[in-house]
Scaffold this active site. Structure first.
Site, short mmCIF file in Angstrom:
data_model
loop_
_atom_site.label_atom_id
_atom_site.label_comp_id
_atom_site.label_asym_id
_atom_site.label_seq_id
_atom_site.Cartn_x
_atom_site.Cartn_y
_atom_site.Cartn_z
N GLY A 247 0.76 -1.24 0.00
CA GLY A 247 0.00 0.00 0.00
C GLY A 247 0.79 1.29 0.00
O GLY A 247 0.25 2.33 -0.36
N GLU A 281 3.53 -6.78 1.87
CA GLU A 281 3.27 -7.13 0.47
C GLU A 281 3.40 -5.91 -0.44
O GLU A 281 2.46 -5.56 -1.16
CB GLU A 281 1.85 -7.70 0.33
CG GLU A 281 1.56 -8.89 1.22
CD GLU A 281 0.07 -9.28 1.21
OE1 GLU A 281 -0.74 -8.56 0.58
OE2 GLU A 281 -0.26 -10.29 1.84
N PRO A 282 4.52 -5.22 -0.44
CA PRO A 282 4.61 -4.01 -1.25
C PRO A 282 4.68 -4.32 -2.75
O PRO A 282 5.31 -5.30 -3.16
CB PRO A 282 5.92 -3.37 -0.78
CG PRO A 282 6.74 -4.51 -0.28
CD PRO A 282 5.77 -5.53 0.26
N GLY A 283 4.04 -3.48 -3.51
CA GLY A 283 4.13 -3.60 -4.97
C GLY A 283 4.65 -2.31 -5.55
O GLY A 283 5.81 -2.17 -5.94
N ARG A 320 -3.21 3.20 -16.74
CA ARG A 320 -3.53 3.97 -15.54
C ARG A 320 -4.15 5.35 -15.82
O ARG A 320 -5.12 5.72 -15.16
CB ARG A 320 -2.29 4.12 -14.64
CG ARG A 320 -1.68 2.76 -14.23
CD ARG A 320 -0.63 2.88 -13.14
NE ARG A 320 -1.23 3.23 -11.88
CZ ARG A 320 -1.25 4.42 -11.36
NH1 ARG A 320 -0.62 5.42 -11.96
NH2 ARG A 320 -1.85 4.65 -10.22
N TYR A 324 -7.75 5.52 -14.21
CA TYR A 324 -7.86 6.24 -12.93
C TYR A 324 -7.61 7.73 -13.07
O TYR A 324 -7.49 8.43 -12.07
CB TYR A 324 -6.81 5.72 -11.92
CG TYR A 324 -6.64 4.25 -11.83
CD1 TYR A 324 -7.68 3.44 -11.35
CD2 TYR A 324 -5.45 3.65 -12.19
CE1 TYR A 324 -7.50 2.07 -11.26
CE2 TYR A 324 -5.27 2.28 -12.08
CZ TYR A 324 -6.31 1.50 -11.63
OH TYR A 324 -6.13 0.15 -11.52
N CYS A 350 -8.39 3.62 -30.93
CA CYS A 350 -9.64 4.29 -31.31
C CYS A 350 -10.56 4.46 -30.12
O CYS A 350 -11.64 3.84 -30.05
CB CYS A 350 -10.32 3.48 -32.40
SG CYS A 350 -9.22 3.26 -33.80
N GLU A 351 -10.16 5.24 -29.16
CA GLU A 351 -10.97 5.56 -27.99
C GLU A 351 -10.58 6.96 -27.56
O GLU A 351 -9.38 7.28 -27.50
CB GLU A 351 -10.62 4.65 -26.80
CG GLU A 351 -10.77 3.19 -27.02
CD GLU A 351 -12.00 2.61 -26.35
OE1 GLU A 351 -12.74 3.35 -25.66
OE2 GLU A 351 -12.23 1.42 -26.55
N TYR A 378 2.16 -1.57 -12.14
CA TYR A 378 0.83 -1.55 -12.77
C TYR A 378 0.91 -0.91 -14.16
O TYR A 378 -0.03 -0.26 -14.61
CB TYR A 378 -0.18 -0.83 -11.87
CG TYR A 378 -0.23 -1.42 -10.48
CD1 TYR A 378 -0.74 -2.70 -10.26
CD2 TYR A 378 0.29 -0.73 -9.38
CE1 TYR A 378 -0.75 -3.27 -9.00
CE2 TYR A 378 0.29 -1.29 -8.10
CZ TYR A 378 -0.24 -2.55 -7.93
OH TYR A 378 -0.24 -3.11 -6.67
#
Ligand code: LLP
Length: 428
Positions: A247, A281-283, A320, A324, A350-351, A378
């Site tokens: 986190g 559990e770091p990412g 991302r 987000y 195409c978005e 990520y």
């Protein structure tokens, strides 16, 4: 005179050849491997891991890298060699960890939807712990372990119901989230688990959210977890480890996250006289600022209301911003003396949501290389093949050497598992 803040990727610098990572010019990486390409710094990856180890000192502890943040075998192998454990959420991630040389007995398995097949795979490999997220999962795991004549090591992932004060999509420790079991329910569930023949109660786990910038909610969660650990001990259920999840946030733009040491200090204090092993559990805080996405401008397009820099990376490479509205710093690799403009950095998909950055003041020309920073977590792990776009290559810079750790995908490989309908031409 104001001084530009240092890059969040500390091994990135600007020299005569433009941006360099460790001892290698990004221009040379683009020439050799093409673009888009994810570029990681070995020194930055190691430093991020060592920050955890340094802060934990001699305390019994295990740093389990969250594989979902960056699952490249090259990256995982580096962490495995440093003695890391791993936090996985699928059988696929377990296979990656083992292929990278990670040790099963240092693996914790999180996630709300573990299948029977995944449970068998993890039991056979001999992982350290299943972080169980529901009563139904407990029953299934007991049954699967029984079929294998095994005993499944478990922790319950407890939902401490604290507000992590982060983006709602990445907050996981509130009552309204799908994750974990409620604190009140956990006590009874532990007693049930302890009585199940094919389960061995080993620990407790919690994870309240991601990109946390304030250590207070985690400390509050830890206090609640500790109270539960004591209640369990009073009825004879003793735990070997306490897993406080991942986190810790990073700087993308102007955030000021606590250092690893400052983040861990209150937690280490809470558990200072306790014999249990502390797991983390770091990412993002391990890989996020150890990597960047290198992309080249295909075209500049000057619209009536906006200017666009159309680059060869897109939302399929880095989701991302589209998902987000996340900010990634955009840095021209070579700073040219051209008139600046305000640009949206967009991909060829195409978005309308296919943007990597919006409204950035940059001096750009077609053909220039751009580095999108803070893309090591990520980034590639959330990439897709939308628009039949082969995914980017990945390299790790190690001093003045560059290792290709994932070749660029070929178009043929994208449809290798498909076939034309054999009777497509049949009359209807
Ligand atoms: N442990 C568990 C059980 C998790 O669910 C997560 C992340 C982690 C550890 C690692 O958290 P970290 O240290 O990276 O914050 N895709 C989003 C982030 C989703 C995080 C999901 N869980 C993003 O790009 O911001």
């Amino acid at each position: 005179m104001s001084v530009a803040p240092a890059f969040p990727l500390t091994t990135l610098a600007r020299g005569a050849a433009g941006l360099t990572l460790e001892g290698v010019a990004l221009v040379d990486i683009a020439a050799r491997f093409g673009t888009p390409v994810y570029v990681y710094s070995r020194a930055a990856l190691v430093a991020a891991f060592e920050a955890y180890r340094g802060a934990l000192g001699a305390r019994p502890a295990l740093v389990c890298c969250a594989v979902k943040a960056n699952s490249n075998l090259g990256v995982l192998s580096l962490f495995a060699a440093l003695g890391a454990g791993f936090d996985i959420v699928s059988g696929g991630e377990l296979a990656r960890v083992l292929a990278a040389g990670g040790r099963a007995e240092r693996v914790v398995f999180s996630g709300v939807g573990k299948s029977r097949v995944e449970m068998k795979q993890a039991l056979t490999a001999g992982i350290r712990c299943f972080n169980v997220e529901s009563a139904a999962e407990l029953d299934r795991l007991n049954a699967v372990a029984g079929e294998l004549g095994a005993s499944a090591p478990i922790a319950l992932r407890v939902n401490p119901d604290v507000d992590p004060k982060t983006h709602p999509y990445i907050s996981t420790g509130l009552k309204s989230n799908k994750f974990g079991v409620a604190g009140d329910e956990a006590f009874a569930l532990y007693q049930r688990a302890a009585a199940m023949p094919h389960l061995a109660v080993r620990g407790i786990a919690c994870h309240i959210g991601s990109q946390l910038l304030d250590p207070a909610p985690v400390s509050e969660a830890a206090a609640r977890i500790l109270a539960l650990v004591d209640r369990l001990a009073a009825v004879g259920i003793r735990l070997d480890h306490i897993d406080l999840g991942g986190g810790l946030g990073i700087r993308y733009r102007d955030e000021t996250p606590p250092t690893v040491a400052a983040y861990l200090a209150p937690l280490l204090d809470t558990f200072k006289d306790r014999p249990e092993t502390l797991c983390f559990e770091p990412g993002r805080s391990l890989t996020g600022n150890a990597g960047l996405l290198l992309t080249r401008i295909e075209y500049l397009k000057h619209g009536e209301e906006k200017n666009f820099a159309i680059v060869d990376a897109a939302m399929n490479d880095l989701a991302r911003p589209a998902l987000y509205d996340a900010w990634h710093e955009v840095v021209p690799v070579v700073a040219y003396d051209v008139p600046p403009g305000r640009y949206d950095i967009v991909g060829p998909i195409c978005e309308s949501g296919d943007f990597l950055a919006q409204g950035r003041d940059l001096a750009l020309e077609a053909g220039d290389l751009l580095a999108l920073l803070s893309a090591g977590a990520y980034g590639m792990s959330m990439s897709s093949n939308y628009n039949t776009r082969p995914r980017a290559a990945e390299v790790i810079v190690d001093g003045d050497t560059v290792h290709l750790v994932r070749a660029r995908e070929t178009v043929e490989s994208l449809y290798a598992l498909e076939c034309p309908l054999p009777n497509a031409h049949a009359p209807v």
